[in-house]
Design a protein around this motif. Structure first.
Motif, short mmCIF file in Angstrom:
data_model
loop_
_atom_site.label_atom_id
_atom_site.label_comp_id
_atom_site.label_asym_id
_atom_site.label_seq_id
_atom_site.Cartn_x
_atom_site.Cartn_y
_atom_site.Cartn_z
N TYR A 168 -1.32 9.47 -2.58
CA TYR A 168 -1.75 8.49 -3.56
C TYR A 168 -2.11 7.15 -2.91
O TYR A 168 -2.29 6.15 -3.61
CB TYR A 168 -0.67 8.25 -4.61
N ALA A 169 -2.22 7.13 -1.59
CA ALA A 169 -2.56 5.87 -0.91
C ALA A 169 -3.52 6.14 0.24
O ALA A 169 -4.70 6.39 0.02
CB ALA A 169 -1.29 5.17 -0.45
N SER A 170 -3.02 6.13 1.48
CA SER A 170 -3.90 6.22 2.65
C SER A 170 -4.50 7.60 2.86
O SER A 170 -5.50 7.75 3.54
CB SER A 170 -3.11 5.84 3.90
N ASN A 171 -3.86 8.64 2.30
CA ASN A 171 -4.23 10.04 2.54
C ASN A 171 -3.98 10.48 3.98
O ASN A 171 -4.47 11.52 4.41
CB ASN A 171 -5.66 10.33 2.11
N HIS A 172 -3.20 9.72 4.73
CA HIS A 172 -2.68 10.21 6.00
C HIS A 172 -1.57 11.22 5.71
O HIS A 172 -0.84 11.09 4.72
CB HIS A 172 -2.10 9.08 6.84
N ILE A 173 -1.43 12.19 6.59
CA ILE A 173 -0.32 13.13 6.51
C ILE A 173 0.55 12.90 7.73
O ILE A 173 0.07 12.97 8.86
CB ILE A 173 -0.83 14.58 6.42
N PHE A 174 1.83 12.62 7.49
CA PHE A 174 2.77 12.23 8.54
C PHE A 174 3.68 13.40 8.90
O PHE A 174 4.10 14.16 8.04
CB PHE A 174 3.62 11.04 8.09
N LYS A 175 3.98 13.48 10.20
CA LYS A 175 4.87 14.53 10.68
C LYS A 175 6.09 13.88 11.34
O LYS A 175 5.96 12.97 12.17
CB LYS A 175 4.13 15.42 11.68
N PHE A 176 7.28 14.36 10.95
CA PHE A 176 8.55 13.89 11.50
C PHE A 176 9.31 15.08 12.06
O PHE A 176 9.09 16.23 11.65
CB PHE A 176 9.41 13.25 10.40
N ASP A 177 10.25 14.83 12.97
CA ASP A 177 11.13 15.92 13.38
C ASP A 177 12.23 16.08 12.34
O ASP A 177 12.30 15.34 11.35
CB ASP A 177 11.66 15.72 14.80
N LYS A 178 13.11 17.05 12.53
CA LYS A 178 14.11 17.37 11.52
C LYS A 178 15.10 16.24 11.28
O LYS A 178 15.78 16.21 10.25
CB LYS A 178 14.87 18.65 11.92
N ASN A 179 15.18 15.30 12.23
CA ASN A 179 16.08 14.16 12.08
C ASN A 179 15.38 12.93 11.52
O ASN A 179 16.00 11.87 11.38
CB ASN A 179 16.72 13.83 13.43
N GLY A 180 14.11 13.06 11.23
CA GLY A 180 13.37 11.95 10.64
C GLY A 180 12.62 11.08 11.63
O GLY A 180 12.07 10.05 11.25
N PHE A 186 -2.18 12.55 10.78
CA PHE A 186 -3.58 12.96 10.82
C PHE A 186 -4.19 12.78 9.44
O PHE A 186 -3.50 12.56 8.45
CB PHE A 186 -3.73 14.42 11.30
N GLY A 187 -5.53 12.86 9.37
CA GLY A 187 -6.24 12.76 8.11
C GLY A 187 -6.54 11.33 7.71
O GLY A 187 -5.93 10.38 8.20
N SER A 188 -7.51 11.18 6.81
CA SER A 188 -7.88 9.88 6.27
C SER A 188 -8.56 10.10 4.92
O SER A 188 -8.88 11.22 4.54
CB SER A 188 -8.81 9.14 7.23
N LYS A 189 -8.78 8.99 4.19
CA LYS A 189 -9.34 9.10 2.85
C LYS A 189 -10.86 9.22 2.88
O LYS A 189 -11.53 8.53 3.64
CB LYS A 189 -8.94 7.88 2.01
N GLY A 190 -11.39 10.11 2.05
CA GLY A 190 -12.84 10.28 1.95
C GLY A 190 -13.18 11.64 1.39
O GLY A 190 -12.30 12.45 1.05
N ASN A 191 -14.46 11.94 1.32
CA ASN A 191 -14.93 13.23 0.81
C ASN A 191 -15.60 14.07 1.90
O ASN A 191 -16.29 15.04 1.60
CB ASN A 191 -15.90 13.02 -0.35
N GLY A 192 -15.40 13.68 3.16
CA GLY A 192 -15.95 14.45 4.26
C GLY A 192 -15.19 15.73 4.51
O GLY A 192 -14.13 15.98 3.92
N LEU A 193 -15.69 16.54 5.42
CA LEU A 193 -15.10 17.85 5.70
C LEU A 193 -13.63 17.75 6.07
O LEU A 193 -12.80 18.52 5.59
CB LEU A 193 -15.88 18.53 6.83
N LYS A 194 -13.29 16.78 6.92
CA LYS A 194 -11.92 16.65 7.42
C LYS A 194 -11.20 15.44 6.84
O LYS A 194 -10.25 14.93 7.42
CB LYS A 194 -11.93 16.59 8.95
N GLU A 195 -11.67 15.01 5.66
CA GLU A 195 -11.04 13.90 4.95
C GLU A 195 -10.39 14.41 3.67
O GLU A 195 -10.69 15.52 3.20
CB GLU A 195 -12.07 12.82 4.64
#
Length: 341
Positions: A168-180, A186-195
């Protein structure tokens, strides 16, 4: 004053008084086709007075290994038995507004992972006790300068890494390890193929080896179109684009995998089921009234059995039955029983 009398039933010659709510329940509605045919369970999850017990819903559904059904609402998380009785609650500020949930059986118990859009965090808590064991705020270590952080989806990799979508904001997807610990984004906001234009829902697609992310790009609107033609995307667990799984899905809100099948709620008021080849094999609860789809304000007295209005979350149980939640002002969760062939 108008007096409401209980209904009367005759069973084996014995007169019985039935609760008014029970007498007024609609008949089950059959939907779907082939192996994906279901019957609704009228009144499932309602209180003895026939009213919804959970308040406004904008959340998800998960099921633990004992078969208990957890659904998130604005007030918190409610736990139901398979027959629709509330058996536990996790309410209050720490559990409110969980937009998406994932459940995972780990060495020290079952845990629910939640994405809290209004509270700008991911959380992990015990499915049994509700004890919160981990919080995931915006990772400053990412170096990003965001005006807001509004997580909408969460899932967990086989090794315990946690993936959290800021849909609902930047459209980034964040990855953390199991401990946080923050690992990457990766990713960004838009209507492109990889957005992503609202990376709203996400799950681990276990139909593939190795598993991959299945992401709902809810508001994807290609050039030339005025309304969203939402799509499903595959990404690796390291954030590498793989493929567009399907497009033209309306507004897909979430996805849940069981075996070879995926259930995908559409906010327009329907749920589609895909097979292993990602072909739609059934459509459930389709709402033919466009004014009733994507409509939060459909009050309980206006619900129609077998017709969805703002389909938001779903989950399969071990027998292939589906539990479906609508985005709804009164708080709607439905049980669909799979018809045995």
């Amino acid at each position: 004053m108008k007096r409401i009398l209980p209904a009367i039933a005759v069973v084996f010659g014995i007169v019985q008084l039935l609760p008014v709510a029970e007498a007024q329940l609609p008949q089950p509605v059959r939907m779907g086709c082939g192996d994906m045919t279901f019957d609704t369970v009228p009144g499932w999850g309602l209180g003895e007075d026939g009213k919804s017990q959970i308040g406004a819903t904008h959340g998800a559904v998960v099921i633990d290994k004992a078969g208990r059904i957890y659904t998130s609402a604005q007030l918190g998380v409610f736990v139901f038995s398979p027959d629709g009785k509330i058996v536990n609650r996790f309410l209050g500020d720490e559990y409110s507004n969980i937009h998406d949930m994932e459940i995972r059986n780990e060495a020290d118990g079952e845990f629910i992972y939640g994405a809290r859009n209004k509270n700008a965090e991911g959380i992990k808590f015990s499915a049994e006790t509700g004890d919160i064991v981990l919080k995931l705020p915006f990772p400053k270590e990412s170096g990003l300068d965001l005006k807001k952080f509004n997580p909408t989806a969460i899932t967990v990799a086989p090794n315990g890494d946690i993936i959290l979508s800021d849909g609902y904001a930047s459209n980034h997807i964040f990855k953390f390890d199991k401990n946080g610990k923050y690992l990457m984004h990766f990713g960004s906001k838009g209507n492109g193929l990889k957005e992503f234009n609202t990376a709203h829902g996400m799950t681990l697609d276990t139909r593939y080896d190795p598993p991959r992310l299945l992401i709902c790009d809810r508001n994807h609107t290609p050039p030339g179109f005025e309304k969203p033609r939402g799509r499903l995307l595959h990404y690796s667990l390291d954030g590498e684009f793989i493929d567009v799984v399907m497009t033209g899905l309306g507004m897909p809100t979430s996805a849940t995998v069981q075996g070879d099948f995926v259930s995908v709620p559409d906010l327009n008021g329907r749920l589609v089921i895909l097979d292993k080849t990602n072909v739609i094999i059934a459509v459930l609860g389709h709402n033919p009234d466009s004014s009733k789809g994507t409509n939060f304000g459909i009050k309980q007295e206006d619900w129609i059995e077998g017709i969805f209005s703002g389909t938001h979350g779903s989950y399969w149980d071990k027998d292939g039955n589906l539990y479906v939640q609508d985005w709804n002002v009164s708080g709607r969760i439905m049980k669909l029983v799979k018809v045995k062939s």
